[in-house]
Design an enzyme around this catalytic site. Structure first.
Site, PDB file in Angstrom:
ATOM      1  N   PRO A   2      47.283 -84.395 -31.400  1.00  0.00           N
ATOM      2  CA  PRO A   2      47.346 -83.452 -30.269  1.00  0.00           C
ATOM      3  C   PRO A   2      47.982 -84.118 -29.048  1.00  0.00           C
ATOM      4  CG  PRO A   2      45.129 -83.524 -31.230  1.00  0.00           C
ATOM      5  CD  PRO A   2      45.911 -84.639 -31.841  1.00  0.00           C
ATOM      6  N   GLU A   3      48.936 -83.426 -28.433  1.00  0.00           N
ATOM      7  CA  GLU A   3      49.575 -83.919 -27.218  1.00  0.00           C
ATOM      8  C   GLU A   3      49.065 -83.106 -26.026  1.00  0.00           C
ATOM      9  OE1 GLU A   3      53.798 -84.451 -27.609  1.00  0.00           O
ATOM     10  OE2 GLU A   3      53.623 -85.432 -29.550  1.00  0.00           O
ATOM     11  N   LYS A  54      45.212 -86.957 -21.693  1.00  0.00           N
ATOM     12  CA  LYS A  54      44.747 -86.276 -22.911  1.00  0.00           C
ATOM     13  C   LYS A  54      43.220 -86.320 -23.036  1.00  0.00           C
ATOM     14  CE  LYS A  54      47.609 -87.970 -26.123  1.00  0.00           C
ATOM     15  NZ  LYS A  54      48.248 -87.954 -27.459  1.00  0.00           N
ATOM     16  N   HIS A 102      33.924 -83.943 -42.197  1.00  0.00           N
ATOM     17  CA  HIS A 102      34.614 -84.593 -41.078  1.00  0.00           C
ATOM     18  C   HIS A 102      33.943 -84.318 -39.738  1.00  0.00           C
ATOM     19  CE1 HIS A 102      38.016 -83.991 -44.081  1.00  0.00           C
ATOM     20  NE2 HIS A 102      37.758 -85.281 -44.068  1.00  0.00           N
ATOM     21  N   ARG A 121      39.791 -89.365 -39.044  1.00  0.00           N
ATOM     22  CA  ARG A 121      40.039 -90.812 -39.045  1.00  0.00           C
ATOM     23  C   ARG A 121      39.112 -91.593 -38.105  1.00  0.00           C
ATOM     24  NH1 ARG A 121      46.392 -91.867 -39.200  1.00  0.00           N
ATOM     25  NH2 ARG A 121      45.588 -93.979 -39.431  1.00  0.00           N
ATOM     26  N   ARG A 272      58.835 -94.663 -33.553  1.00  0.00           N
ATOM     27  CA  ARG A 272      58.623 -93.218 -33.593  1.00  0.00           C
ATOM     28  C   ARG A 272      59.912 -92.499 -33.964  1.00  0.00           C
ATOM     29  NH1 ARG A 272      54.096 -91.630 -30.841  1.00  0.00           N
ATOM     30  NH2 ARG A 272      54.256 -89.839 -32.219  1.00  0.00           N
TER      31      ARG A 272
END
Ligand SMILES: [Zn+2]
Length: 282
Positions: A2-3, A54, A102, A121, A272
């Protein structure tokens, strides 16, 4: 990952729904995901939900803040009477029964509605912190790209002595926050600037266009609810975003450049994937 636009979207969605609600209980399924004393959250009412960089910040009545960073794979999903609102990294957990394997933290509000923090993760986290700890969290960060007070003078001062590629520089949080890989590619394509250009060689005029187009692109992405690149999840109500349909360069390898009609190529910068047009971005 997510940005800023995705994180802002979740923030706006949750702000409208969660403000005024009181935490009744929480279940911590993974200890690494939660920081602080869980008892400090119980019976606390949410005053507001805001975002910076963020980070999502739930302001609590007792003066503490429940702060979260979603990192690579975090999600926040609010469920009330079966209806879902939230967002974050798109996975099957957007639609399957929760808690799932999760789910790292499950919050229950006094009215029975629930908020789930899922994170495959486990790099993401939610932490209780006082205002001082919150300020320390932000202390090494530059301003957000969509901060209306951000100036060209500031960018020029920060970049004038740097030799790193401009793309890497505008993604570097101590300089400016909120330009992730997708939006960095698109901003440089829109402004027709070579992403490999050393930062100190970028002209003031080019910095002006990076600032202007950067704010436009980020604000447009927020309007659209951010980006959902995983095709399986682009139509999940209350979760997905629509920026992917308007992407200028990101994800468009071998497609035509909207500026000049040449072909978008992909190379790596600082590890990237970088999509750009070798014709008009040189
Ligand atoms: Zn082009």
């Amino acid at each position: 990952m997510p940005e800023l636009p995705e994180v802002e979207t979740i923030t706006q969605r949750l702000k409208d729904i969660v403000s005024g609600k009181t935490f009744a209980d929480l279940e911590i399924h993974h200890p690494k995901s939660f920081g602080g004393n869980p008892q400090d959250l119980v019976e606390q009412t949410v005053r507001d939900v805001t975002r910076r960089a963020k980070y999502i910040r739930f302001h609590l009545k007792n003066g503490l803040n429940l702060v979260t960073h979603l990192k690579m794979t975090g999600q926040l999903i609010y469920i009330e009477d079966g209806a879902r609102v939230g967002g974050g990294h798109p996975t099957a957990d957007w639609t399957r029964d929760l808690p799932s394997k999760h789910t790292r933290i499950a919050y229950t509000f006094a009215d029975g509605s629930q908020l789930f923090f899922n994170d495959q993760r486990i790099f993401g986290w939610m932490r209780l912190m006082d205002d001082q700890a919150w300020q320390e969290t932000l202390s090494k960060l530059g301003p957000d790209i969509n901060d209306p007070t951000l100036s060209v003078d500031y960018l020029q001062e920060k970049l004038s002595r740097r030799s790193i590629p401009i793309k890497q520089a505008i993604m570097h949080n101590p300089i400016v926050c909120g330009i992730g890989n997708i939006y960095a590619c698109d901003i440089l394509n829109k402004t027709q600037i070579d992403p490999f250009k050393p930062s100190r060689e970028v002209s003031r005029k080019e910095l002006e266009s990076i600032l202007e187009e950067g704010q436009k692109i980020i604000n447009r992405a927020i309007e659209l609810g951010g980006t959902t690149f995983d095709g399986k999840y682009v139509n999940v109500d209350g979760m997905s975003g629509g920026y992917q349909d308007e992407a200028l360069a990101y994800g468009r390898e071998n497609e035509h450049c909207f500026n000049c009609g040449s072909t978008i190529i992909k190379k790596k910068i600082a590890g990237r994937g970088t999509y750009f047009c070798p014709n008009c971005q040189k």
